[in-house]
Design an enzyme around this catalytic site. Structure first.
Site, PDB file in Angstrom:
ATOM      1  N   HIS A 120      -6.018   3.229 -10.749  1.00 38.70           N
ATOM      2  CA  HIS A 120      -5.070   4.286 -11.124  1.00 38.70           C
ATOM      3  C   HIS A 120      -5.796   5.328 -11.971  1.00 38.70           C
ATOM      4  O   HIS A 120      -6.456   4.980 -12.954  1.00 38.70           O
ATOM      5  CB  HIS A 120      -3.954   3.734 -12.016  1.00 38.70           C
ATOM      6  CG  HIS A 120      -3.042   2.742 -11.371  1.00 38.70           C
ATOM      7  ND1 HIS A 120      -1.775   3.066 -10.950  1.00 38.70           N
ATOM      8  CD2 HIS A 120      -3.195   1.427 -11.094  1.00 38.70           C
ATOM      9  CE1 HIS A 120      -1.187   1.988 -10.459  1.00 38.70           C
ATOM     10  NE2 HIS A 120      -2.034   0.971 -10.527  1.00 38.70           N
TER      11      HIS A 120
ATOM     12  N   HIS B  77      -7.186  -1.246  -6.144  1.00 39.92           N
ATOM     13  CA  HIS B  77      -6.983   0.188  -6.387  1.00 39.92           C
ATOM     14  C   HIS B  77      -7.176   0.512  -7.857  1.00 39.92           C
ATOM     15  O   HIS B  77      -6.946  -0.316  -8.730  1.00 39.92           O
ATOM     16  CB  HIS B  77      -5.589   0.638  -5.927  1.00 39.92           C
ATOM     17  CG  HIS B  77      -4.478  -0.174  -6.512  1.00 39.92           C
ATOM     18  ND1 HIS B  77      -4.131  -1.402  -6.011  1.00 39.92           N
ATOM     19  CD2 HIS B  77      -3.655   0.059  -7.548  1.00 39.92           C
ATOM     20  CE1 HIS B  77      -3.131  -1.898  -6.715  1.00 39.92           C
ATOM     21  NE2 HIS B  77      -2.822  -1.036  -7.670  1.00 39.92           N
TER      22      HIS B  77
HETATM   23  P1  5GP Z   1      -0.249  -2.003  -9.204  1.00 41.91           P
HETATM   24  O1  5GP Z   1       0.936  -2.416 -10.024  1.00 41.91           O
HETATM   25  O2  5GP Z   1      -0.506  -2.971  -8.062  1.00 41.91           O
HETATM   26  O3  5GP Z   1      -1.457  -1.731 -10.033  1.00 41.91           O
HETATM   27  O4  5GP Z   1       0.130  -0.593  -8.618  1.00 41.91           O
HETATM   28  C1  5GP Z   1       0.550  -0.362  -7.319  1.00 41.91           C
HETATM   29  C2  5GP Z   1       0.960   1.084  -7.262  1.00 41.91           C
HETATM   30  O5  5GP Z   1       1.181   1.420  -5.909  1.00 41.91           O
HETATM   31  C3  5GP Z   1       2.265   1.390  -8.019  1.00 41.91           C
HETATM   32  O6  5GP Z   1       1.990   2.323  -9.051  1.00 41.91           O
HETATM   33  C4  5GP Z   1       3.172   1.981  -6.943  1.00 41.91           C
HETATM   34  O7  5GP Z   1       3.897   3.079  -7.404  1.00 41.91           O
HETATM   35  C5  5GP Z   1       2.213   2.367  -5.853  1.00 41.91           C
HETATM   36  N1  5GP Z   1       2.790   2.293  -4.533  1.00 41.91           N
HETATM   37  C6  5GP Z   1       3.475   1.236  -3.984  1.00 41.91           C
HETATM   38  N2  5GP Z   1       3.845   1.533  -2.731  1.00 41.91           N
HETATM   39  C7  5GP Z   1       3.387   2.781  -2.465  1.00 41.91           C
HETATM   40  C8  5GP Z   1       3.479   3.636  -1.326  1.00 41.91           C
HETATM   41  O8  5GP Z   1       4.042   3.292  -0.277  1.00 41.91           O
HETATM   42  N3  5GP Z   1       2.888   4.849  -1.429  1.00 41.91           N
HETATM   43  C9  5GP Z   1       2.260   5.269  -2.565  1.00 41.91           C
HETATM   44  N4  5GP Z   1       1.739   6.484  -2.556  1.00 41.91           N
HETATM   45  N5  5GP Z   1       2.163   4.504  -3.656  1.00 41.91           N
HETATM   46  C10 5GP Z   1       2.730   3.268  -3.610  1.00 41.91           C
END
Ligand code: 5GP
Ligand code: ZN
Length: 136
Positions: A99, A97
């Site tokens: 951001h 993903h």
């Molecule tokens: P990472 O740290 O893997 O780059 O970011 C994962 C992101 O996914 C985090 O910013 C977190 O807030 C988001 N996230 C985790 N679970 C969910 C969810 O169930 N729904 C949404 N909309 N975002 C999520």
């Protein structure tokens, strides 16, 4: 598959979707680090940047500017960061993903790089460059 983002894609977990096409989905990050903080994912489950194929990354990054422009138009931020985390402990959801983080005056968001300008010798730049090229 036990993947939160696959479940969001399937509608098994609710989300605030802002964009969808055949290959890509974008929805609001649950934490809303800043107003409009959005995640862009490929519909195809790919864990991280190391395993993403060309078509999938092309689809994702075709959508990214569209959504970035929409965030700029919608919220008039002072800027926008694009972040992608790979592997623990940086990554917490193992479905690739991107951001999109609109930035605002005094938003309290800390995203910075360390500045080692002037501290690295040319030989070290050459060594680092060569090591990367040898690994391609
Ligand atoms: P990472 O740290 O893997 O780059 O970011 C994962 C992101 O996914 C985090 O910013 C977190 O807030 C988001 N996230 C985790 N679970 C969910 C969810 O169930 N729904 C949404 N909309 N975002 C999520
Ligand atoms: Zn997934």
């Amino acid at each position: 598959m036990d993947c939160i983002f696959c479940k969001i894609r399937e509608g098994e977990i609710p989300s605030y979707k802002v964009y969808e096409d055949d290959h890509v989905l974008a929805f609001l990050d649950i934490t809303q680090g800043t107003k409009g903080h959005t995640l862009v994912i490929p519909k195809k489950h790919v864990p991280n940047v190391y395993e993403v194929d060309e078509d999938t990354i092309t689809h994702v990054f075709t959508a990214v500017p569209k959504i970035a422009r929409a965030l700029k138009k919608a919220f008039n931020p002072i800027g926008l960061n694009i972040v992608n985390n790979n592997d623990r402990p940086l990554q917490s959801v193992f479905h690739f993903h991107v951001h999109l983080i609109p930035r605002y005056e005094d938003d309290g968001m800390v995203l910075s790089t360390k500045n080692n300008f002037g501290k690295i010798e040319p030989e070290t730049f050459i060594e680092i460059t060569q090591k990367i090229k040898d690994s391609l």
